[in-house]
Design a protein around this motif. Sequence first.
Motif, short mmCIF file in Angstrom:
data_model
loop_
_atom_site.label_atom_id
_atom_site.label_comp_id
_atom_site.label_asym_id
_atom_site.label_seq_id
_atom_site.Cartn_x
_atom_site.Cartn_y
_atom_site.Cartn_z
N LEU A 101 4.28 4.88 -8.43
CA LEU A 101 4.15 3.94 -7.30
C LEU A 101 3.85 2.53 -7.79
CD1 LEU A 101 2.20 6.18 -4.77
CD2 LEU A 101 4.47 5.17 -4.40
N ARG A 102 3.01 2.41 -8.80
CA ARG A 102 2.72 1.09 -9.35
C ARG A 102 3.98 0.44 -9.93
NH1 ARG A 102 -3.07 2.57 -12.22
NH2 ARG A 102 -4.41 1.63 -10.63
N ALA A 103 4.83 1.26 -10.54
CA ALA A 103 6.07 0.73 -11.11
C ALA A 103 7.01 0.20 -10.03
CB ALA A 103 6.77 1.81 -11.92
N LYS A 104 6.82 0.67 -8.80
CA LYS A 104 7.63 0.22 -7.67
C LYS A 104 6.95 -0.92 -6.90
CE LYS A 104 9.83 4.73 -7.04
NZ LYS A 104 10.03 5.89 -6.14
N GLY A 105 5.85 -1.45 -7.45
CA GLY A 105 5.17 -2.58 -6.82
C GLY A 105 4.14 -2.21 -5.78
N ARG A 106 3.75 -0.94 -5.77
CA ARG A 106 2.70 -0.49 -4.84
C ARG A 106 1.36 -0.55 -5.57
NH1 ARG A 106 4.64 -0.17 0.48
NH2 ARG A 106 6.89 0.13 0.26
N HIS A 107 0.53 -1.47 -5.18
CA HIS A 107 -0.71 -1.71 -5.92
C HIS A 107 -1.97 -1.28 -5.16
CE1 HIS A 107 1.80 -3.82 -8.72
NE2 HIS A 107 2.16 -4.71 -7.82
N ARG A 108 -1.83 -1.03 -3.88
CA ARG A 108 -2.97 -0.56 -3.09
C ARG A 108 -2.72 0.90 -2.76
NH1 ARG A 108 -7.78 -3.30 -1.76
NH2 ARG A 108 -6.54 -5.18 -1.51
N ILE A 109 -3.20 1.79 -3.64
CA ILE A 109 -2.85 3.21 -3.55
C ILE A 109 -4.09 4.03 -3.23
CG2 ILE A 109 -1.86 5.18 -4.78
CD1 ILE A 109 -0.46 3.12 -6.61
N ALA A 110 -3.99 4.83 -2.18
CA ALA A 110 -5.05 5.75 -1.79
C ALA A 110 -4.63 7.18 -2.11
CB ALA A 110 -5.35 5.62 -0.30
N VAL A 111 -5.62 8.03 -2.32
CA VAL A 111 -5.37 9.45 -2.52
C VAL A 111 -5.86 10.20 -1.29
CG1 VAL A 111 -5.98 11.50 -3.87
CG2 VAL A 111 -5.48 9.34 -5.03
N ALA A 112 -4.95 10.92 -0.63
CA ALA A 112 -5.30 11.75 0.53
C ALA A 112 -5.54 13.16 0.04
CB ALA A 112 -4.19 11.73 1.57
N SER A 113 -6.71 13.68 0.27
CA SER A 113 -7.12 14.99 -0.24
C SER A 113 -6.61 16.10 0.67
CB SER A 113 -8.65 15.05 -0.34
OG SER A 113 -9.06 16.25 -0.94
N CYS A 114 -5.54 16.77 0.24
CA CYS A 114 -4.96 17.87 1.02
C CYS A 114 -5.56 19.19 0.54
CB CYS A 114 -3.45 17.85 0.88
SG CYS A 114 -2.60 18.87 2.10
N PHE A 115 -6.87 19.30 0.73
CA PHE A 115 -7.62 20.50 0.39
C PHE A 115 -8.51 20.85 1.57
CE2 PHE A 115 -6.77 18.23 -3.55
CZ PHE A 115 -6.24 19.24 -4.34
N THR A 116 -8.63 22.13 1.84
CA THR A 116 -9.44 22.55 2.99
C THR A 116 -10.90 22.17 2.82
OG1 THR A 116 -7.94 24.42 3.32
CG2 THR A 116 -10.03 24.50 4.47
N ALA A 117 -11.41 22.30 1.60
CA ALA A 117 -12.84 22.10 1.36
C ALA A 117 -13.04 21.50 -0.02
CB ALA A 117 -13.58 23.43 1.48
N SER A 146 0.83 -1.20 0.00
CA SER A 146 0.00 0.00 0.00
C SER A 146 0.86 1.26 0.00
CB SER A 146 -0.97 0.01 1.19
OG SER A 146 -0.27 -0.05 2.41
N ALA A 147 0.27 2.35 -0.44
CA ALA A 147 0.93 3.65 -0.48
C ALA A 147 -0.15 4.72 -0.57
CB ALA A 147 1.90 3.76 -1.64
N VAL A 148 0.25 5.96 -0.39
CA VAL A 148 -0.68 7.09 -0.44
C VAL A 148 -0.10 8.18 -1.32
CG1 VAL A 148 -1.77 8.92 0.93
CG2 VAL A 148 -1.69 6.59 1.82
N VAL A 149 -0.96 8.78 -2.12
CA VAL A 149 -0.61 9.99 -2.86
C VAL A 149 -1.28 11.17 -2.14
CG1 VAL A 149 -0.92 11.27 -5.01
CG2 VAL A 149 -0.31 8.84 -5.07
N LEU A 150 -0.48 12.12 -1.73
CA LEU A 150 -1.00 13.32 -1.07
C LEU A 150 -1.32 14.35 -2.15
CD1 LEU A 150 -1.52 14.77 1.69
CD2 LEU A 150 0.76 15.77 1.40
N ALA A 151 -2.59 14.54 -2.44
CA ALA A 151 -3.02 15.42 -3.53
C ALA A 151 -3.21 16.83 -3.01
CB ALA A 151 -4.32 14.89 -4.12
#
Length: 244
Positions: free
Chosen positions: A182-198, A130-135
Motif C-alpha cells: 500500500l505504501r508503494a501505491k502512495g497510501r501513507h495513512r494505513i490502519a489495521v482492522a482486527s478481524c478476530f473475534t477476541a 488512507s487505506a486499511v489492512v484487514l488482518a
Amino acid sequence: MTVSDLPPRPGPPALVLVAHGSRDPRALTTVRALMDRVRALRPELSVHLGHIELNEPPLPDTLAALGGTPAVLVPLLLARGHHVKRDIPEAAAAAQAPTRVAGPLGPHPLLADTLHARLLEAGWRRRPASAVVLAAAGSRDPDARADTGRTARLLAERLGVPVVPAYASAATPTVADAITALRAKGRHRIAVASCFTAPGRFATQCARHAPWLASAPLGAHDAMAALILHRYGQARETPVTAAA
C-alpha cells in the motif's frame, strides 16, 4: 382433552457458541461477554459455550452435557476452513440429540458493521492517502481466503478507501507485506482492522504492524450478537445432522 392436558411445546434448540480457544485469558472473558449480549437479545434461548481447543469446556463436553436437547452450533469463526468444514460438523454428528451447524460469521454486512465501528473507536477517519489492512488469522483453504476477501470488500464499501486482506499465518500477503504494498501505491495513512473475534496472539501480532492505528478485535459488540442470532436462525431452517 383440554388445553392443560396437552404436552408442553418443545422450546427452541439450544444455541452453542463454538469458540476456537486461546491461551490469552482475555479471549475467554470476551467470549463470555458476547454470550451475555446474545442472552440479553434472546432471553428465552438456552445459550452455551464450547471450545475447539485450549480452553474449557471442550465442545464435546458441552454437547454431552446437553444430552437429548437439540442444539444449533454457531462457530465464532469468521470464514470457512477446516474447523468449520470438518471439526465442528464431526462434533455435531457425534451429539446425542439432533444438532445443526450454522455457517461462520463472515462474510456478512453485520461483520463489516462491527469492523467499521471498531475502527471508528480507534480513531479512524477517512483522510487523503488512507487505506486499511484487514488482518485475519489465515488458512490454506481457498474458501477461507475468498470469505475474507468478501469481508474486505464489504468494509471498503463503508469506508470509501482500499481495504486489503492480509493474514497472520498460512496465507499471503502478511500484514507487513500488505502495508508495504500500500505504501508503494502512495497510501501513507494505513490502519489495521482486527478481524478476530477476541484478543489473542495473532491479533496482538498483527496490531503491532500498524503504522497509524489498529482497531480492537470484534468482541462483545451488539452487531456481533445480532449476527450470531442471524446465523442461528438460518441454521434452524437447514436439515438436522443425524445423531450418532
